[in-house]
Scaffold this active site. Structure first.
Site, PDB file in Angstrom:
ATOM      1  N   ASN A 254      13.271 -18.651   0.915  1.00 52.85           N
ATOM      2  CA  ASN A 254      12.615 -19.323  -0.210  1.00 52.85           C
ATOM      3  C   ASN A 254      13.558 -20.273  -0.933  1.00 52.85           C
ATOM      4  OD1 ASN A 254      10.461 -17.702   0.471  1.00 52.85           O
ATOM      5  ND2 ASN A 254      10.315 -16.649  -1.494  1.00 52.85           N
TER       6      ASN A 254
ATOM      7  N   LYS B  62      -1.086 -17.465  -8.932  1.00 51.15           N
ATOM      8  CA  LYS B  62      -0.397 -16.854  -7.785  1.00 51.15           C
ATOM      9  C   LYS B  62      -0.672 -17.672  -6.516  1.00 51.15           C
ATOM     10  CE  LYS B  62       1.479 -13.125  -5.554  1.00 51.15           C
ATOM     11  NZ  LYS B  62       0.843 -11.820  -5.366  1.00 51.15           N
TER      12      LYS B  62
ATOM     13  N   GLY C 138       0.811  -1.216   0.000  1.00 57.55           N
ATOM     14  CA  GLY C 138       0.000   0.000   0.000  1.00 57.55           C
ATOM     15  C   GLY C 138       0.843   1.263   0.000  1.00 57.55           C
TER      16      GLY C 138
ATOM     17  N   ASN D 146      -2.633 -11.018  -1.154  1.00 56.34           N
ATOM     18  CA  ASN D 146      -2.359 -12.433  -1.376  1.00 56.34           C
ATOM     19  C   ASN D 146      -3.600 -13.259  -1.078  1.00 56.34           C
ATOM     20  OD1 ASN D 146       0.241 -12.630  -2.305  1.00 56.34           O
ATOM     21  ND2 ASN D 146       1.156 -12.770  -0.278  1.00 56.34           N
TER      22      ASN D 146
END
Length: 297
Positions: free
Chosen positions: A193, A175, A12, A94
């Site tokens: 990750n 996604k 945002g 998400n």
């Protein structure tokens, strides 16, 4: 345009700064008690934004809602009485299913869904870093939203590249699939990750993806298993030094978005009578970590 950013977290704040730089009248709406809020992006000087000003809601042409999926209903519902029925609602978060929960409440508003691969990091309350250049896709959530293709130009001018996807559900599912594969495992193992590229994770990743493909096909989403495995592996490599949002939420003892990521997949699987044991197990482990408020390696 008069734009209100609801939930100025990392993403945002990134869009607030970029849309302001592009010449729009941008204000913020959040949980602080201030009437204004300073934000700086990267090495640029701070901008002062109006904050929680009712008149800005009344005048808004567009609400960009960037709270987390589980916050959407609570954040937006109290604002609706002040918003013009012509104002566009644009959701960017998400996971999936959060907007469905309020579909009846917002049926009168032109509604658009977005997904972005831009990276953003809040280094403190008043500073955001643009950590990775990506793409943003917009698509209609309802029939009135289909009239909002002009938003591509608005957003592309602020932070390229932006495209309109008439099949936004396909993009959202892809996604979601990546998030289902990467987020729970990195949260449970508290790893970067890139660690998921290690051989020990391959059987679990393949099982997650196999279950995803079965559900996606039942949802009429075009998907091919080998292609999805390749996509997930590419994201793991490309974001190898990143900590996923779910990793961070578990680390900091915050509520995660699991109900709108793996939880959404599990709910859809149940509707289609598809067995998804690997994803159910990951879902349970994350819920347990949330309840315990502690993480283990």
């Amino acid at each position: 345009m008069n734009i209100v950013i609801v939930g100025p977290g990392a993403v945002g704040s990134l869009w607030a700064c970029k849309l302001h730089q592009a010449g729009h009248s941008v204000s913020l709406w959040g949980t602080q008690t201030s009437q204004q809020w300073k934000l700086a992006i990267d090495d640029l000087p701070e901008t002062v934004f109006a904050y929680n000003q009712q008149q800005d809601l009344i005048n808004a042409d567009l609400l960009l809602v960037t709270v987390k999926a589980w916050q959407v209903k609570a954040a937006l519902t109290p604002l609706l009485r002040d918003i013009s029925k012509d104002a566009i609602l644009l959701f960017m978060h998400n996971g999936m299913g959060a907007v469905d929960e309020i579909a009846e409440l917002i049926s009168a508003y032109p509604t658009v869904i977005a997904t972005t691969t831009h990276g953003a990091l809040k280094t403190c309350a008043h500073h955001v870093k643009h950590t990775g250049v990506g793409q943003t896709q917009l698509g209609a959530y309802n029939s009135k939203g289909e009239q909002c293709t002009f938003l591509v130009d608005v957003f592309n001018h602020a932070l390229p590249s932006v495209s309109w996807n008439p099949d936004i559900q396909h993009a959202l599912w892809n996604k979601l699939a990546i998030n289902c594969a990467i987020n729970p495992l990195t949260a449970i193992h508290q790893c970067l990750n890139g660690t998921l590229a290690e051989e020990r994770f391959r059987p679990t990743l393949n099982a997650i993806i196999g279950e995803l493909v079965a559900v996606m096909k039942s949802e009429q989403i075009p998907v091919e298993q080998n292609q999805l495995i390749t996509t997930v592996n590419n994201v793991i490599q490309a974001t190898s030094t990143n900590k996923s949002s779910m990793h961070q939420d578990i680390f900091y003892h915050r509520q995660t978005e699991i109900d709108f990521i793996t939880g959404y997949l599990v709910r859809k699987a149940q509707q289609h009578n598809i067995n998804v044991p690997t994803n159910i197990e990951l879902y349970k482990q994350i819920k347990l970590l949330e309840q315990n408020g502690k993480h283990h390696d």
